[in-house]
Each structure stands twice: as structure tokens, then as C-alpha cells.
Design an enzyme around this catalytic site. Structure first.
Site, PDB file in Angstrom:
ATOM      1  N   GLY A  12       0.839  -1.203   0.000  1.00 33.44           N
ATOM      2  CA  GLY A  12       0.000   0.000   0.000  1.00 33.44           C
ATOM      3  C   GLY A  12       0.870   1.248   0.000  1.00 33.44           C
ATOM      4  N   ASN A 114       5.428  -4.679   5.952  1.00 33.73           N
ATOM      5  CA  ASN A 114       5.772  -6.017   6.431  1.00 33.73           C
ATOM      6  C   ASN A 114       5.864  -7.055   5.319  1.00 33.73           C
ATOM      7  OD1 ASN A 114       6.255  -5.666   9.181  1.00 33.73           O
ATOM      8  ND2 ASN A 114       4.067  -5.468   9.600  1.00 33.73           N
ATOM      9  N   THR A 116       6.395  -6.557   2.135  1.00 34.55           N
ATOM     10  CA  THR A 116       7.549  -6.213   1.294  1.00 34.55           C
ATOM     11  C   THR A 116       8.839  -6.709   1.926  1.00 34.55           C
ATOM     12  OG1 THR A 116       6.385  -4.232   0.583  1.00 34.55           O
ATOM     13  CG2 THR A 116       8.785  -4.253   0.257  1.00 34.55           C
ATOM     14  N   ILE A 137       1.755   3.587   7.000  1.00 33.36           N
ATOM     15  CA  ILE A 137       0.996   4.426   7.940  1.00 33.36           C
ATOM     16  C   ILE A 137       0.686   3.636   9.218  1.00 33.36           C
ATOM     17  CG2 ILE A 137      -0.038   5.790   6.086  1.00 33.36           C
ATOM     18  CD1 ILE A 137      -2.737   4.327   6.787  1.00 33.36           C
ATOM     19  N   ASP A 138       0.856   2.313   9.168  1.00 38.21           N
ATOM     20  CA  ASP A 138       0.486   1.479  10.320  1.00 38.21           C
ATOM     21  C   ASP A 138       1.553   1.512  11.429  1.00 38.21           C
ATOM     22  OD1 ASP A 138      -1.574   0.818   8.644  1.00 38.21           O
ATOM     23  OD2 ASP A 138      -0.775  -1.145   8.101  1.00 38.21           O
ATOM     24  N   GLY A 181      -4.771   1.127  10.052  1.00 39.32           N
ATOM     25  CA  GLY A 181      -3.696   0.637  10.917  1.00 39.32           C
ATOM     26  C   GLY A 181      -3.534  -0.864  10.868  1.00 39.32           C
ATOM     27  N   GLU A 233      -9.525   0.123  12.763  1.00 41.66           N
ATOM     28  CA  GLU A 233     -10.277  -0.789  11.888  1.00 41.66           C
ATOM     29  C   GLU A 233     -10.129  -2.252  12.324  1.00 41.66           C
ATOM     30  OE1 GLU A 233      -8.609  -0.565   7.929  1.00 41.66           O
ATOM     31  OE2 GLU A 233      -6.595  -1.027   8.638  1.00 41.66           O
ATOM     32  N   ARG A 277     -23.115   8.514  14.950  1.00 40.28           N
ATOM     33  CA  ARG A 277     -22.748   8.484  13.529  1.00 40.28           C
ATOM     34  C   ARG A 277     -21.345   7.925  13.377  1.00 40.28           C
ATOM     35  NH1 ARG A 277     -27.418   9.395  13.121  1.00 40.28           N
ATOM     36  NH2 ARG A 277     -28.482  11.032  11.945  1.00 40.28           N
ATOM     37  N   GLN A 285      -6.256   8.862   4.621  1.00 36.71           N
ATOM     38  CA  GLN A 285      -5.123   8.775   5.565  1.00 36.71           C
ATOM     39  C   GLN A 285      -3.811   8.417   4.861  1.00 36.71           C
ATOM     40  OE1 GLN A 285      -6.838   6.648   9.407  1.00 36.71           O
ATOM     41  NE2 GLN A 285      -8.069   6.188   7.629  1.00 36.71           N
TER      42      GLN A 285
HETATM   43  O1  F6P Z   1      -1.101  -1.129   5.474  1.00 36.33           O
HETATM   44  C1  F6P Z   1      -1.611   0.101   5.134  1.00 36.33           C
HETATM   45  C2  F6P Z   1      -3.103   0.055   5.051  1.00 36.33           C
HETATM   46  O2  F6P Z   1      -3.565   1.341   4.738  1.00 36.33           O
HETATM   47  C3  F6P Z   1      -3.815  -0.472   6.286  1.00 36.33           C
HETATM   48  O3  F6P Z   1      -3.872   0.478   7.316  1.00 36.33           O
HETATM   49  C4  F6P Z   1      -5.130  -0.863   5.701  1.00 36.33           C
HETATM   50  O4  F6P Z   1      -5.713  -1.889   6.447  1.00 36.33           O
HETATM   51  C5  F6P Z   1      -4.769  -1.361   4.335  1.00 36.33           C
HETATM   52  O5  F6P Z   1      -3.517  -0.796   4.027  1.00 36.33           O
HETATM   53  C6  F6P Z   1      -5.747  -1.017   3.243  1.00 36.33           C
HETATM   54  O6  F6P Z   1      -5.327  -1.657   2.095  1.00 36.33           O
HETATM   55  P1  F6P Z   1      -5.834  -1.367   0.620  1.00 36.33           P
HETATM   56  O7  F6P Z   1      -5.077  -0.200   0.096  1.00 36.33           O
HETATM   57  O8  F6P Z   1      -5.488  -2.599  -0.116  1.00 36.33           O
HETATM   58  O9  F6P Z   1      -7.289  -1.067   0.690  1.00 36.33           O
END
Ligand code: F6P
Length: 358
Positions: A12, A114, A116, A137-138, A181, A233, A277, A285
Site C-alpha cells: 500500500g 511487512n 515487502t 501508515i500502520d 492501521g 479498523e 454516527r 489517511q
Molecule cells: O497497510 C496500510 C493500510 O492502509 C492499512 O492500514 C489498511 O488496512 C490497508 O492498508 C488497506 O489496504 P488497501 O489499500 O489494499 O485497501
């Protein structure tokens, strides 16, 4: 002979990939001038398997410090499929080694998370000269205190929490902000604290809905007409946490849930009477320009990777430890991840501030 350095971005995307590419390239050109050539591989390992590459011009690395995404493109190529020969009959590992040879690379730089790093380690074990650079970003890469992309995402998520505060206050509502995350709670924990969330739920600490609602009601009892929840999430409630992965997935599928967020909102509304909501900033993000923090970090990491190339020090990934840029062996990082540990100082801070962790 010119040193040929392959470079790819995989998994990602995140803010800071381009800044890191620039950091590597500028530092290499600065030190080695005409003696180095950068080979850009498109779309991560997919491009390495398929032989999609080009010799980069130095000017392609200019003007990209502030640009989000990656000029090389990226793709997720799951590690678990690397050794699996699919319908296309391509032996991926053999193809990557062949293309590395055909490109006449002296080394390969892999920017990623991870997954990669697992493949980077595999290639290193297969005899290629590999250097990793930790992005995500995680913030969940083992052995480094921070990854580039994380702080920009914290900034964006914090702004989301700031903004929902005013609308929550106006409407006397609960707002549940779902943050990315993956399995780690870092982004939610940091943004939750920075945004002053009242309840922070992270995957490392399974929540109970009773505790969540008790926190909302406690605030109501203190005259607070709204509550803000920062929810990762990847969170599970205590019951789900006891289940096996498959059982949990089946339960979620039956309920039509991917994450727990909507369920939490429904339950808060039913149990406390507060109109609730959900807000999901999602890929926002990961988009846009890196923050100054991430530009600095990306430049530090890039310059350090260039030094590793110059010294032909391979089989490692760049890391930050106690404010010091260093490296870790790929073999020590691959296959591990870094979650928020029990007793982490930031959890202590949150609790001392009266934040409910569910
Ligand atoms: O690993 C980065 C991340 O943005 C995670 O926080 C998220 O769960 C995932 O990638 C989303 O992946 P994709 O871009 O495949 O929707």
C-alpha cells in the site's frame, strides 16, 4: 563500472515514498555522480517479476519531495504466493532473480511494509543484494521506532477527529471515527490522543461494549453532551478475541460486517440513547503530501540507504532507534510485526487522561 541500483515501492502506498526515493537518489548522485545509475522498477515486485523497468534520469527525482503516492507505482504481491506457481505458470522467484540479472543490478532497494520485507528477505536469502526501507501508515514494522508515512497519517486522522468534534457538539451525538492501521493500534492511539478522543479502541486491547457505553454515560453524567470515539479498523470485542480467526470471520460475514465500527455505533445508540454516527476517512489517511516530519524522516532514511549502497552493506533494512538512524538485518525483521505493547507509555498517558480504552 557504473553501480546499477534497482529501486521499487511495494504494498500500500503512503506519503513519503517519493521523498524517500528522492533522498536515496540525491544522496547517491551527490556521492557517486556518474558512477551510479538508478533503475526504477514499476509497481513493486509485480514489475520485478514482469520485467517492467527503466533507467531513471536524475531529474525524475527532482520536485517530488512534497508529492504523495509513488512515481514508480505500487502493487500488493502477497508474500504467501511468491513460491506458488499460478495459472500463468510463472515461477515468481526465478523471474525476479532472472530480471535482477538482466538489469545487471548491483543491488535492489525495496521500499515497503511487512509483506515487502518478507519478500525482500526471501530475495536476500536467494543471493540478491537487498536493502529495505520501512514505510507504512500502520507503524508496525519490527525493529524501528517509526516508519515514514505514519506521522502524516496521524496528522490527517487528527484533523478528522478535530472536525467531528464540532459537529458532534452541535448535535449532541457520539461520533465513531474508524481509523486505519491494519492489526496495529498506533495510528488510532496517536491520533486519538492528539485529537482528544474520549474513547480509544485498538486491536491490542479487546473492548467490551459495556465499558464503551459506561464511558459515554459517565461523560453524560458530567454534563458532556457528546463523545468522540477513535476506533482502529482492526478492533475486536472481548468475545471475538477469544474466537479462532475463521470463526470470527464467519461471524462477521454473517452479520455483514467487515470492521466492528458500525456495530459499535449501533450498540451505543441502543444502549445509551445517544444518536451516533460513523465517520470513515479511509484512504484519505494515505493520500497527499507528506508532513514535514515525514519529509525529514524519508530524507534521513533515503540518505542512510545511499550510504549502505556505497558501502555495499546488504541484507538489511533501515531503521530508527532512539532517534538514531541505523539498520536491522532483514532476517530479523521479516515475518514479525510491531504492535502496541502492553504497558506502553502512550497507553498509560491515555488512561491518566481519563480516556477509556474500552
Ligand atoms: O497497510 C496500510 C493500510 O492502509 C492499512 O492500514 C489498511 O488496512 C490497508 O492498508 C488497506 O489496504 P488497501 O489499500 O489494499 O485497501
Amino acid at each position: 563500472m557504473k553501480k546499477r541500483v534497482g529501486i521499487l515501492t511495494s504494498g500500500g502506498d503512503c506519503p513519503g515514498l517519493n521523498a524517500t526515493l528522492r533522498g536515496v537518489a540525491k544522496a547517491l548522485y551527490q556521492r557517486m555522480g556518474e558512477e551510479v545509475e538508478l533503475i526504477g522498477i514499476s509497481n513493486g515486485y509485480s514489475g520485478l517479476i514482469g520485467g517492467e523497468w527503466r533507467v531513471m534520469r536524475p531529474d525524475e527525482f527532482s520536485g517530488i519531495l512534497t508529492v504523495g503516492g509513488t512515481i514508480l507505482g505500487t502493487k500488493r504481491t502477497p508474500f504467501k504466493l511468491m513460491r506458488v506457481v499460478g495459472e500463468d505458470k510463472v515461477d515468481k522467484v526465478a523471474a525476479m532473480k532472472k530480471n535482477y540479472k538482466e538489469m545487471k543490478l548491483d543491488c535492489l532497494l525495496c521500499l515497503g511494509g511487512n509483506g515487502t520485507h518478507k519478500t525482500a528477505n526471501l530475495l536476500s536469502e536467494e543471493g540478491l543484494n537487498v536493502i529495505g526501507l520501512p514505510k507504512t501508515i500502520d507503524n508496525d514494522i519490527f525493529g524501528t521506532d517509526v516508519t515514514f508515512g505514519f506521522h502524516t497519517a496521524v496528522d490527517i486522522a487528527t484533523e478528522v477527529i478535530d472536525r467531528v468534534h464540532t459537529t458532534a457538539g452541535s448535535h449532541s451525538r457520539c461520533m465513531v471515527v474508524e481509523l486505519m492501521g491494519n492489526k496495529a493500534g498506533w495510528l488510532t492511539l496517536y491520533a486519538g490522543i492528539a485529537g482528544g478522543a474520549d474513547i480509544i479502541l485498538i486491536p491490542e486491547l479487546p473492548y467490551t461494549i459495556d465499558n464503551v457505553c459506561a464511558a459515554v454515560e459517565k461523560r453524560a453524567g458530567e454534563g458532556k453532551t457528546f463523545s468522540i470515539l477513535a476506533v482502529a479498523e482492526g478492533v475486536y470485542d472481548a468475545e471475538e478475541a477469544r474466537m479462532k480467526k475463521k470463526e470470527r470471520a464467519a461471524k462477521r460475514a454473517e452479520a455483514g460486517e467487515v470492521t466492528a465500527t458500525n456495530r459499535i455505533a449501533r450498540q451505543i445508540e441502543a444502549m445509551t440513547g445517544f444518536e451516533t454516527r460513523v465517520c470513515v476517512p479511509g484512504h484519505m489517511q494515505r493520500g497527499g503530501s507528506p508532513s514535514p516530519y515525514d519529509r525529514v524522516l524519508a530524507t534521513q532514511f533515503g540518505a542512510y540507504a545511499a550510504k549502505l549502497v556505497e558501502h555495499e552493506h546488504y541484507g538489511v533494512t533501515v531503521a530508527m532507534k532512539n532517534n538514531h538512524v541505523t539498520e536491522n538485518p532483514l532476517a530479523e525483521v521479516a515475518g514479525k510485526s510491531r504492535l502496541v505493547p502492553d504497558g506502553h507509555g502512550m497507553l498509560e498517558v491515555a488512561r491518566r487522561m481519563g480516556v477509556s480504552m474500552g
